[in-house]
Design a protein around this motif. Sequence first.
Motif, PDB file in Angstrom:
ATOM      1  N   LYS A  88       0.832  -1.207   0.000  1.00  0.00           N
ATOM      2  CA  LYS A  88       0.000   0.000   0.000  1.00  0.00           C
ATOM      3  C   LYS A  88       0.867   1.258   0.000  1.00  0.00           C
ATOM      4  O   LYS A  88       0.433   2.316  -0.430  1.00  0.00           O
ATOM      5  CB  LYS A  88      -0.935   0.023   1.219  1.00  0.00           C
ATOM      6  N   MET A  89       2.093   1.145   0.516  1.00  0.00           N
ATOM      7  CA  MET A  89       2.980   2.303   0.659  1.00  0.00           C
ATOM      8  C   MET A  89       3.887   2.517  -0.545  1.00  0.00           C
ATOM      9  O   MET A  89       4.222   3.645  -0.873  1.00  0.00           O
ATOM     10  CB  MET A  89       3.876   2.108   1.887  1.00  0.00           C
ATOM     11  N   ASP A  90       4.345   1.422  -1.153  1.00  0.00           N
ATOM     12  CA  ASP A  90       5.405   1.536  -2.153  1.00  0.00           C
ATOM     13  C   ASP A  90       5.429   0.252  -2.971  1.00  0.00           C
ATOM     14  O   ASP A  90       5.184  -0.826  -2.446  1.00  0.00           O
ATOM     15  CB  ASP A  90       6.745   1.710  -1.410  1.00  0.00           C
ATOM     16  N   GLU A  91       5.777   0.380  -4.244  1.00  0.00           N
ATOM     17  CA  GLU A  91       5.882  -0.836  -5.056  1.00  0.00           C
ATOM     18  C   GLU A  91       7.200  -1.571  -4.809  1.00  0.00           C
ATOM     19  O   GLU A  91       7.321  -2.753  -5.116  1.00  0.00           O
ATOM     20  CB  GLU A  91       5.714  -0.517  -6.538  1.00  0.00           C
ATOM     21  N   ASN A  92       8.191  -0.880  -4.245  1.00  0.00           N
ATOM     22  CA  ASN A  92       9.476  -1.514  -3.930  1.00  0.00           C
ATOM     23  C   ASN A  92       9.556  -1.817  -2.447  1.00  0.00           C
ATOM     24  O   ASN A  92       9.587  -0.917  -1.622  1.00  0.00           O
ATOM     25  CB  ASN A  92      10.639  -0.616  -4.349  1.00  0.00           C
ATOM     26  N   ILE A  93       9.593  -3.113  -2.148  1.00  0.00           N
ATOM     27  CA  ILE A  93       9.596  -3.596  -0.764  1.00  0.00           C
ATOM     28  C   ILE A  93      10.891  -4.373  -0.547  1.00  0.00           C
ATOM     29  O   ILE A  93      11.307  -5.144  -1.415  1.00  0.00           O
ATOM     30  CB  ILE A  93       8.392  -4.531  -0.538  1.00  0.00           C
ATOM     31  N   PHE A  94      11.499  -4.186   0.626  1.00  0.00           N
ATOM     32  CA  PHE A  94      12.742  -4.884   0.940  1.00  0.00           C
ATOM     33  C   PHE A  94      12.568  -5.747   2.181  1.00  0.00           C
ATOM     34  O   PHE A  94      12.082  -5.285   3.201  1.00  0.00           O
ATOM     35  CB  PHE A  94      13.879  -3.868   1.139  1.00  0.00           C
ATOM     36  N   ILE A  95      12.967  -7.005   2.056  1.00  0.00           N
ATOM     37  CA  ILE A  95      12.915  -7.950   3.165  1.00  0.00           C
ATOM     38  C   ILE A  95      14.342  -8.095   3.672  1.00  0.00           C
ATOM     39  O   ILE A  95      15.251  -8.434   2.905  1.00  0.00           O
ATOM     40  CB  ILE A  95      12.325  -9.290   2.697  1.00  0.00           C
ATOM     41  N   ILE A  96      14.548  -7.818   4.987  1.00  0.00           N
ATOM     42  CA  ILE A  96      15.921  -7.719   5.482  1.00  0.00           C
ATOM     43  C   ILE A  96      16.280  -8.755   6.559  1.00  0.00           C
ATOM     44  O   ILE A  96      17.311  -8.629   7.204  1.00  0.00           O
ATOM     45  CB  ILE A  96      16.223  -6.284   5.967  1.00  0.00           C
ATOM     46  N   GLY A  97      15.441  -9.766   6.740  1.00  0.00           N
ATOM     47  CA  GLY A  97      15.839 -10.845   7.650  1.00  0.00           C
ATOM     48  C   GLY A  97      14.926 -11.011   8.834  1.00  0.00           C
ATOM     49  O   GLY A  97      13.967 -10.281   8.975  1.00  0.00           O
ATOM     50  N   GLY A  98      15.250 -11.971   9.612  1.00  0.00           N
ATOM     51  CA  GLY A  98      16.371 -12.894   9.572  1.00  0.00           C
ATOM     52  C   GLY A  98      16.033 -14.208   8.881  1.00  0.00           C
ATOM     53  O   GLY A  98      15.190 -14.270   7.995  1.00  0.00           O
ATOM     54  N   GLY A  99      16.693 -15.255   9.346  1.00  0.00           N
ATOM     55  CA  GLY A  99      16.636 -16.560   8.686  1.00  0.00           C
ATOM     56  C   GLY A  99      15.233 -17.088   8.464  1.00  0.00           C
ATOM     57  O   GLY A  99      14.900 -17.544   7.368  1.00  0.00           O
ATOM     58  N   ASN A 100      14.397 -17.023   9.480  1.00  0.00           N
ATOM     59  CA  ASN A 100      13.032 -17.529   9.376  1.00  0.00           C
ATOM     60  C   ASN A 100      12.228 -16.716   8.356  1.00  0.00           C
ATOM     61  O   ASN A 100      11.482 -17.271   7.539  1.00  0.00           O
ATOM     62  CB  ASN A 100      12.385 -17.463  10.769  1.00  0.00           C
ATOM     63  N   ILE A 101      12.398 -15.397   8.377  1.00  0.00           N
ATOM     64  CA  ILE A 101      11.697 -14.516   7.438  1.00  0.00           C
ATOM     65  C   ILE A 101      12.165 -14.807   6.006  1.00  0.00           C
ATOM     66  O   ILE A 101      11.364 -14.877   5.075  1.00  0.00           O
ATOM     67  CB  ILE A 101      11.929 -13.026   7.803  1.00  0.00           C
ATOM     68  N   TYR A 102      13.480 -15.002   5.825  1.00  0.00           N
ATOM     69  CA  TYR A 102      13.998 -15.334   4.489  1.00  0.00           C
ATOM     70  C   TYR A 102      13.393 -16.641   3.972  1.00  0.00           C
ATOM     71  O   TYR A 102      13.010 -16.731   2.811  1.00  0.00           O
ATOM     72  CB  TYR A 102      15.524 -15.458   4.510  1.00  0.00           C
ATOM     73  N   GLU A 103      13.309 -17.644   4.842  1.00  0.00           N
ATOM     74  CA  GLU A 103      12.733 -18.935   4.427  1.00  0.00           C
ATOM     75  C   GLU A 103      11.284 -18.766   3.973  1.00  0.00           C
ATOM     76  O   GLU A 103      10.855 -19.393   3.005  1.00  0.00           O
ATOM     77  CB  GLU A 103      12.794 -19.946   5.579  1.00  0.00           C
TER      78      GLU A 103
END
Length: 164
Positions: A88-103
Motif C-alpha cells: 500500500k505504501m510503495d511498489e518496492n519492498i525490501f525484506i531484510i531478515g532474519g533466517g526464518n523470514i527469508y525462508e
Amino acid sequence: MTTIVVAMGLSNEIGADNQLLWHLPKDLKHFKEITTGHPIIMGRKTYESIGKPLPNRTNIVVSRKKDWFEEGILIVGSIKEALKFAKKMDENIFIIGGGNIYEQTIDLADQLEVTQVKANLKANVFFPKINPKVWKKTQETCHEKDEKNEYDFCFQTFVRKSEN
C-alpha cells in the motif's frame, strides 16, 4: 517488486546469536542506499539486533509476540500482513531478515540483493540455498578487504527467472 537483502558467507551463514558475523561499512552503506525511502520487512529478532527503527524507511516487524510494542515501527503478525501493508505504501519492498523470514519469503521475492562475504564463519542462522534453476545472477561487483572492511566481498543481484 519484492527484494530480499542479505549478507552471507560462503556457506550461506548470516548470523550467530542474533548478531551479524562481520563488520563491513561498504555493505552497510550499500544497504542504506538501496533501502532508504522504502518499506523494510524484518522479524522481531532482527529488529532487536538493530535496536531501533532504521531512519527514512517504514519499518515493518513481523512478530508472534502479542504484547510486544516498540515506538516508531509497524508490528504485524504474519508475512502476508507485512506485504499487504508494504504494498500500500510503495511498489518496492525490501525484506531484510532474519533466517526464518527469508525462508518464508524466498519463494515470493522477485529479486535478491546479496552481499557474498568471502569467508566461512561459525553461525547458527543460514540463508536458504539459492536455486540456479529459479534465480539468475545479473550483476556482480566485488571489493577487496581494506582497513575498514575485514573480508573480501561481492554485491550480487539475482532476478527470478521467468516461468515459460
